[in-house]
Motif scaffolding. Structure first.
Motif, PDB file in Angstrom:
ATOM      1  N   LEU A   1       0.943  -1.408  -0.062  1.00 46.17           N
ATOM      2  CA  LEU A   1      -0.107  -0.121  -0.095  1.00 46.17           C
ATOM      3  C   LEU A   1       0.807   1.261  -0.086  1.00 46.17           C
TER       4      LEU A   1
ATOM      5  N   ARG B   1      -8.079   1.460  -2.436  1.00 46.64           N
ATOM      6  CA  ARG B   1      -8.344   0.468  -1.565  1.00 46.64           C
ATOM      7  C   ARG B   1      -9.312   0.918  -0.263  1.00 46.64           C
TER       8      ARG B   1
ATOM      9  N   GLN C   1      -0.808   0.020  -8.952  1.00 48.86           N
ATOM     10  CA  GLN C   1      -0.553  -0.013  -7.288  1.00 48.86           C
ATOM     11  C   GLN C   1      -1.535   0.250  -6.397  1.00 48.86           C
ATOM     12  N   SER C   2      -1.730  -0.260  -5.240  1.00 50.19           N
ATOM     13  CA  SER C   2      -3.025  -0.318  -4.423  1.00 50.19           C
ATOM     14  C   SER C   2      -2.533   0.830  -3.552  1.00 50.19           C
TER      15      SER C   2
ATOM     16  N   LEU D   1      -5.236   1.483  -7.735  1.00 48.30           N
ATOM     17  CA  LEU D   1      -6.211   0.629  -7.169  1.00 48.30           C
ATOM     18  C   LEU D   1      -6.505   1.173  -5.856  1.00 48.30           C
TER      19      LEU D   1
END
Ligand SMILES: Cc1ncc(COP(=O)(O)O)c(C=O)c1O
Length: 438
Positions: A133, A206, A156-157, A204
């Motif tokens: 993250l 989250r 990339q989260s 991404l």
């Protein structure tokens, strides 16, 4: 036998034998003789117990919580390896902290990257490492990260660091979730950043991150922020169709520095979080988020003590000073945050205090006082003066002010001890001085 109120300031393995303080089965006299003073000594068993307290606290929450140790509290490869072997991840806030976690073998998917002004090269390194993250702190950073992730062809989260405007009771330098803080963005901006991220093929989104502040001695702020977040997340879903699947609630749990401090346990925080999720989040109909916690101080703070040697003992009229061979360079917290500590004479534990002294350091600053009014048996030159609970934000904030070399940091385990960080030498101090002739 240690008094229980004093014992809670010391590593769990501490005991007194013939008047001498021991941790992990090793005496402070042996550590001082082996590594010189000052020396910061961590107890591996205490770090392990504190880390497992955090992981077990969420045993009843499905699917558990990811515990990412806030490595700014104290970072060395040896310490991070110990924690990584227990399944703990890492919160990193610089290229150096990222490197430390990677060198310790921490699974990159368990690394959370922070920072309010991350550089392109820091973001590139994090994306290339495959970190789990990245916590986006501003709109500019979202754009930069999109470019970096696209250039690397690696989606990339991310989380967005949200500032809920909650003021908690702690020193204002470590209060981080109030309006105007340099960290994070307000709720409406967080919504906007998540919306933009959802439109990018390279990001991404989250969920969100909130860190309330540090050295918190009350569970109430966690309930307050979660209740606020539940209403905000519902609005986010209703207005934009975006779901929060990860909630990172940062660190912040305090520890006892003196007998008067009574911090909650990780289990109390876990109970507050899971109860509030049940009462405030579940009724919205939103799926329960996966949790991330980033404790730093509450994992390593109690585990270490700093051992100094007493030098000059002086009566300065109003105040009596006991001078030690370290100070604000090995522990800047008293100067930075007016932090309070306790002092002990490590080889005279059976002597009762008979007065108070100010514990002063060696630096050319009147403010270089580690403790005011420390109750001690009359100190003498050569005594070992021990300051408990120096495991967090002491060695990691150390400096070489006055060209004083940084002290050794050691790990004690089962009667044995080894270096985590060696003492700096005079040559180390001049290693980057361009004026030095080879
Ligand atoms: C984002 C973030 N997470 C975690 C921590 C760790 O806090 P603590 O050491 O109080 O647990 C901090 C500390 O400042 C922080 O800024």
């Amino acid at each position: 036998m240690l008094d229980p109120a004093l014992a809670q300031l010391l590593p769990r393995t501490c005991e007194v034998r013939d008047g001498v303080l021991h941790l992990g089965g090793v005496s402070v006299t042996e550590l001082a003789a082996t590594y010189e003073t000052p020396v910061i000594a961590y107890d591996a068993a205490d770090v392990t117990a504190a880390a497992l307290d955090w992981t077990h606290a969420f045993d009843d929450y499905s699917p558990g919580a990811m515990i990412a140790y806030a490595s700014k509290a104290f970072s060395s490869v040896g310490m991070l390896r110990l924690l990584g072997d227990l399944g703990i991840g890492a919160d990193v806030a610089s290229r150096g902290e990222l490197e430390s976690a990677l060198r310790a073998g921490i699974d990159p998917r368990r690394i959370v990257v922070h920072g309010n002004n991350k550089s392109r090269s820091e973001l590139e390194a994090a994306v290339a490492a495959g970190v789990g993250l990245i916590v986006v702190d501003a709109a500019d950073e979202l754009e930069l990260l999109t470019e970096v992730a696209a250039a690397a062809s690696r989606p990339q989260s991310i989380l967005v660091r949200l500032n809920p405007d909650i003021v908690v009771e702690t020193h204002h330098y470590i209060n981080t979730a109030h309006a105007g803080s340099k960290f994070g963005v307000p709720g409406d901006m967080a919504t906007e950043l998540l919306r933009r991220a959802a439109q990018s093929p390279w990001l991404l989104p989250r969920g969100v991150h909130v860190h309330l502040g540090s050295q918190l001695l009350d569970v109430a702020p966690w309930a307050e922020v979660l209740t606020w977040l539940a209403a905000w997340a519902l609005q986010l879903r209703d207005d934009h169709g975006i779901a929060i699947d990860v909630l990172d609630l940062g660190g912040g749990l305090g520890i006892a520095y003196t007998e008067q401090d009574t911090p909650p346990a990780p289990a109390d925080i876990a109970r507050t979080i899971t109860d509030t999720l049940a009462h405030a989040w579940a009724p919205t109909g939103l799926p329960l988020p996966a949790l991330v916690l980033e404790p730093g101080r509450s994992i390593v703070g109690r585990a270490a003590m700093t051992i100094y040697t007493v030098g000059v003992v002086k009566d300065a009229g109003e105040i009596r000073y006991v001078n030690v061979d370290g100070g604000m360079s090995d522990n800047p917290r008293p100067v930075l945050y007016q932090a309070t500590y306790r002092a002990l004479l490590g080889a005279r534990m059976d002597d009762a205090p008979d007065g108070t002294w100010w514990v002063a350091g060696v630096h050319c600053e009147s403010g270089d006082v580690l403790i005011e009014d420390a109750a001690l048996p009359t100190p003498r030159a050569g005594d070992l003066l021990v300051v408990p609970a120096t495991g967090a934000y002491a060695a990691s904030m150390a400096s070489t002010y006055n060209l004083v070399p940084r002290c050794a940091v050691v790990l004690v385990e089962d009667g044995a001890h080894r270096l985590l960080l060696r003492r700096e030498t005079l040559d180390d101090l001049f290693a980057r001085d361009a004026g030095v002739t080879p």
